[in-house]
Enzyme design. Structure first.
Site, PDB file in Angstrom:
ATOM      1  N   ASP A   1       0.845  -1.197   0.000  1.00 54.05           N
ATOM      2  CA  ASP A   1       0.000   0.000   0.000  1.00 54.05           C
ATOM      3  C   ASP A   1       0.879   1.244   0.000  1.00 54.05           C
ATOM      4  O   ASP A   1       1.461   1.609   1.013  1.00 54.05           O
ATOM      5  CB  ASP A   1      -0.911  -0.014   1.227  1.00 54.05           C
ATOM      6  CG  ASP A   1      -1.815   1.215   1.312  1.00 54.05           C
ATOM      7  OD1 ASP A   1      -1.814   2.021   0.356  1.00 54.05           O
ATOM      8  OD2 ASP A   1      -2.517   1.357   2.321  1.00 54.05           O
TER       9      ASP A   1
ATOM     10  N   GLU B   1      31.424  10.875   1.542  1.00 55.75           N
ATOM     11  CA  GLU B   1      32.128  10.718   2.808  1.00 55.75           C
ATOM     12  C   GLU B   1      31.153  11.024   3.952  1.00 55.75           C
ATOM     13  O   GLU B   1      31.180  12.103   4.556  1.00 55.75           O
ATOM     14  CB  GLU B   1      33.326  11.673   2.876  1.00 55.75           C
ATOM     15  CG  GLU B   1      34.356  11.440   1.775  1.00 55.75           C
ATOM     16  CD  GLU B   1      35.477  12.481   1.788  1.00 55.75           C
ATOM     17  OE1 GLU B   1      35.348  13.478   2.538  1.00 55.75           O
ATOM     18  OE2 GLU B   1      36.460  12.306   1.057  1.00 55.75           O
TER      19      GLU B   1
ATOM     20  N   GLU C   1      29.529  11.409   7.461  1.00 57.70           N
ATOM     21  CA  GLU C   1      29.941  11.520   8.858  1.00 57.70           C
ATOM     22  C   GLU C   1      28.737  11.262   9.758  1.00 57.70           C
ATOM     23  O   GLU C   1      27.592  11.473   9.342  1.00 57.70           O
ATOM     24  CB  GLU C   1      30.515  12.911   9.135  1.00 57.70           C
ATOM     25  CG  GLU C   1      31.759  13.214   8.315  1.00 57.70           C
ATOM     26  CD  GLU C   1      32.171  14.672   8.364  1.00 57.70           C
ATOM     27  OE1 GLU C   1      33.318  14.967   7.999  1.00 57.70           O
ATOM     28  OE2 GLU C   1      31.332  15.517   8.754  1.00 57.70           O
TER      29      GLU C   1
ATOM     30  N   GLU D   1      36.385  11.900  13.612  1.00 54.11           N
ATOM     31  CA  GLU D   1      36.294  13.226  13.009  1.00 54.11           C
ATOM     32  C   GLU D   1      36.650  14.306  14.038  1.00 54.11           C
ATOM     33  O   GLU D   1      37.042  14.015  15.167  1.00 54.11           O
ATOM     34  CB  GLU D   1      34.893  13.465  12.424  1.00 54.11           C
ATOM     35  CG  GLU D   1      34.819  13.242  10.915  1.00 54.11           C
ATOM     36  CD  GLU D   1      35.683  14.222  10.150  1.00 54.11           C
ATOM     37  OE1 GLU D   1      36.040  15.286  10.704  1.00 54.11           O
ATOM     38  OE2 GLU D   1      36.028  13.924   8.995  1.00 54.11           O
TER      39      GLU D   1
ATOM     40  N   GLU E   1      33.879   9.096  10.632  1.00 50.30           N
ATOM     41  CA  GLU E   1      33.717   9.047   9.181  1.00 50.30           C
ATOM     42  C   GLU E   1      34.244   7.713   8.680  1.00 50.30           C
ATOM     43  O   GLU E   1      35.318   7.264   9.087  1.00 50.30           O
ATOM     44  CB  GLU E   1      34.478  10.191   8.509  1.00 50.30           C
ATOM     45  CG  GLU E   1      34.346  10.215   6.991  1.00 50.30           C
ATOM     46  CD  GLU E   1      35.110  11.379   6.366  1.00 50.30           C
ATOM     47  OE1 GLU E   1      35.947  11.112   5.471  1.00 50.30           O
ATOM     48  OE2 GLU E   1      34.877  12.522   6.771  1.00 50.30           O
TER      49      GLU E   1
ATOM     50  N   HIS F   1      30.566  15.066   2.263  1.00 54.81           N
ATOM     51  CA  HIS F   1      31.297  15.554   1.095  1.00 54.81           C
ATOM     52  C   HIS F   1      31.161  14.528  -0.028  1.00 54.81           C
ATOM     53  O   HIS F   1      31.339  13.326   0.199  1.00 54.81           O
ATOM     54  CB  HIS F   1      32.772  15.762   1.430  1.00 54.81           C
ATOM     55  CG  HIS F   1      33.001  16.683   2.583  1.00 54.81           C
ATOM     56  ND1 HIS F   1      34.162  16.688   3.323  1.00 54.81           N
ATOM     57  CD2 HIS F   1      32.204  17.629   3.148  1.00 54.81           C
ATOM     58  CE1 HIS F   1      34.090  17.594   4.275  1.00 54.81           C
ATOM     59  NE2 HIS F   1      32.903  18.172   4.199  1.00 54.81           N
TER      60      HIS F   1
ATOM     61  N   ARG G   1      39.751  24.282   1.651  1.00 58.34           N
ATOM     62  CA  ARG G   1      38.452  23.657   1.894  1.00 58.34           C
ATOM     63  C   ARG G   1      37.380  24.656   2.315  1.00 58.34           C
ATOM     64  O   ARG G   1      36.332  24.259   2.787  1.00 58.34           O
ATOM     65  CB  ARG G   1      38.600  22.568   2.971  1.00 58.34           C
ATOM     66  CG  ARG G   1      39.363  21.338   2.488  1.00 58.34           C
ATOM     67  CD  ARG G   1      39.682  20.399   3.641  1.00 58.34           C
ATOM     68  NE  ARG G   1      40.075  19.081   3.196  1.00 58.34           N
ATOM     69  CZ  ARG G   1      41.289  18.763   2.763  1.00 58.34           C
ATOM     70  NH1 ARG G   1      42.230  19.697   2.712  1.00 58.34           N
ATOM     71  NH2 ARG G   1      41.568  17.532   2.371  1.00 58.34           N
TER      72      ARG G   1
ATOM     73  N   GLU H   1      34.787  17.760  -5.753  1.00 55.08           N
ATOM     74  CA  GLU H   1      34.166  17.414  -4.475  1.00 55.08           C
ATOM     75  C   GLU H   1      33.211  18.523  -4.055  1.00 55.08           C
ATOM     76  O   GLU H   1      33.631  19.655  -3.824  1.00 55.08           O
ATOM     77  CB  GLU H   1      35.248  17.223  -3.407  1.00 55.08           C
ATOM     78  CG  GLU H   1      34.707  16.985  -2.002  1.00 55.08           C
ATOM     79  CD  GLU H   1      35.797  17.107  -0.940  1.00 55.08           C
ATOM     80  OE1 GLU H   1      35.571  16.619   0.187  1.00 55.08           O
ATOM     81  OE2 GLU H   1      36.852  17.718  -1.226  1.00 55.08           O
TER      82      GLU H   1
ATOM     83  N   ARG I   1      31.116  19.978  -1.164  1.00 54.67           N
ATOM     84  CA  ARG I   1      31.321  19.819   0.273  1.00 54.67           C
ATOM     85  C   ARG I   1      30.102  20.197   1.117  1.00 54.67           C
ATOM     86  O   ARG I   1      30.115  20.054   2.333  1.00 54.67           O
ATOM     87  CB  ARG I   1      32.528  20.649   0.707  1.00 54.67           C
ATOM     88  CG  ARG I   1      33.820  20.201   0.053  1.00 54.67           C
ATOM     89  CD  ARG I   1      34.993  21.091   0.421  1.00 54.67           C
ATOM     90  NE  ARG I   1      35.218  21.170   1.849  1.00 54.67           N
ATOM     91  CZ  ARG I   1      35.835  20.236   2.580  1.00 54.67           C
ATOM     92  NH1 ARG I   1      36.264  19.124   2.001  1.00 54.67           N
ATOM     93  NH2 ARG I   1      36.003  20.397   3.877  1.00 54.67           N
TER      94      ARG I   1
END
Length: 451
Positions: free
Chosen positions: A57, A137, A139, A194, A201, A250, A322, A340, A342
């Protein structure tokens, strides 16, 4: 519906069920919000599941269908068969398969199935001559449970980035999680503590977009289940503890050509990125505000996306630092050239998040968008005037702004499809409205006695 003959992959699964003495199958799928659902059936129903599907359903599933059109059918993907490591017993075991959802009235794939939305994005890439690869990645935090088994926000350790035991007291749990993931077919690349206390991570290998989305959904289930065996609560909530770093996901991505070459690599480019990669990256940057609604889909997501806690909030890219939204990681070999993103967090629906990223990047390629220059300075240290000079915009500051950006972005809205887009907007608008009228403990503590 008439049954059909089994494929060789399906026959292999039936053999594994028999050899492994599997008692039950969990037929898994996700709703629009990314919550994993499953229908449990006796393992003897496996052949029927393959040839006819299992009916359920759909009206009880978030964002699926109305009550008058509720009959849905699950068709398992044999490539996703895996024995559940935490459900093995002496007298048998359980296994799971991830399913595609079909509309029983039309016999076609259900347009509201997030896995089907991602398949549509992958098909578009294939038509342009590309295969899409992803590597997230994710976390997460692990917290202690109270005497009644309810989650607290007391961390299981007080370790920091890359710390070892004894500070990282949950290392044994993380080891068991890795073993469980490997038992389910994951290729684990790395695992570490981390930055925040109680935060971890675990990275798994690059794979095609669909397999990776399946893996993210599986990853969250495995982490929670094995943590629970240790009387710990694992959470993918982006910001469970104030004033420390939150959890991100990320997401690395690249395109392969039909002959298996990395379409993102160019040795002659200053950044070893091809024109295709630059245009794809430009598409990601242009559609970043709308992507945020899908990749950061909760009110709590925006408690992470604030300056000062290493989360990217500025729409720019860099090959060195970063602080930018998109980073070009160093690559030792051409096959590893990638970008990447982030900003995503692990509360997102991976199928929908990957789908909108793909459509954004492909839009950049189709329109031959010009990528801006990278920002090699620390954007966190820029004031507003300097960000204006560089033309750097910021991501939406809350879920309401992100949903507005989604509705205004034709490419990303249409990427979700005619069924999912309005349902997603409706659900998230309601969530934000409920948040706005709520009164938090912070407000009570700050204002109740003062005013």
């Amino acid at each position: 519906m008439t049954s059909r003959n089994l494929t060789s992959a399906e026959e292999d699964v039936l053999d594994e069920i028999e050899d492994g003495e599997i008692d039950f199958l969990r037929l898994q799928f996700t709703d629009i919000l990314g919550t994993v659902k499953n229908v449990s059936v006796p393992a003897r129903q496996a052949e029927k599941a393959f040839t006819e599907g299992i009916y359920f359903d759909g009206s009880s599933i978030e964002g699926f269908v109305r009550i008058q059109e509720s009959d849905m059918r699950l068709v398992p993907d044999p490539d996703t068969f895996a024995v559940l490591p935490w459900r093995q017993r002496e007298d048998g075991a359980s296994a799971r398969m991830i399913c595609d959802v079909y509309n029983t009235s039309t016999g076609e794939p259900f347009e509201g199935d997030p896995r089907n939305v991602l398949k549509g994005a992958i098909e578009r890439a294939n038509e342009m001559g590309y295969e899409v690869n992803f590597a997230p990645e994710p976390e997460f935090f692990m917290f202690e449970e109270d005497e009644e088994g309810r989650a607290t926000t007391d961390t299981a350790d007080h370790g920091g980035y890359f710390d070892l035991a004894p500070k990282d007291l949950a290392s044994d749990v993380r080891r068991d999680i890795i073993y469980g993931l490997e038992d389910m077919g994951f290729e684990i690349e790395a695992s570490h503590h981390e930055v925040a206390r109680g935060q971890y991570e675990i990275n798994f290998e690059y794979d095609d977009a669909l397999s990776t989305a399946d893996n993210v959904a599986t990853f969250r289930t495995v982490v929670r289940a094995i943590a629970a065996e240790h009387d710990l609560h694992a959470t993918f909530m982006p910001k469970p503890i104030p004033k420390i770093n939150g959890s991100g996901m990320h997401t690395h991505m690249s395109l392969l050509t039909e002959d298996g070459e990395n379409a993102f690599h160019d040795e002659d480019d200053e950044f070893n990125l091809s024109e295709t990669a630059h245009s794809y990256l430009a598409g990601i940057l242009e559609h970043a505000p709308a992507i945020t609604a899908v990749a950061n889909p909760t009110v709590n997501s925006y408690k992470r996306l604030v300056p000062g806690y290493e989360a990217p909030v500025y729409v720019a890219w860099s090959d060195r630092n970063r602080s930018a939204l998109v980073r070009k990681p160093a690559a030792r070999v051409p096959a590893a050239s990638r970008i990447e993103l982030r900003s995503p967090d692990p509360s997102c629906n991976p199928y929908l998040a990957f789908a909108v990223m793909i459509h954004a990047g492909l839009d950049g390629i189709e329109r031959d968008l010009e990528c801006p220059d990278p920002v090699r300075e620390n954007i966190y240290e820029f004031d507003e005037q300097k960000r204006d000079e560089y033309g750097i915009e910021t991501l939406p500051s809350n879920l309401g702004e992100a949903v507005d950006a989604l509705e205004e972005d034709e490419v990303i809205y249409e990427a979700l499809g005619e069924h999912v887009a309005p349902k997603f907007v409706e659900a998230k608008s309601q969530e934000f409205e409920e948040y706005l009228v709520d009164v938090s403990e912070w407000e009570i503590d700050r204002y109740l006695e003062h005013y």
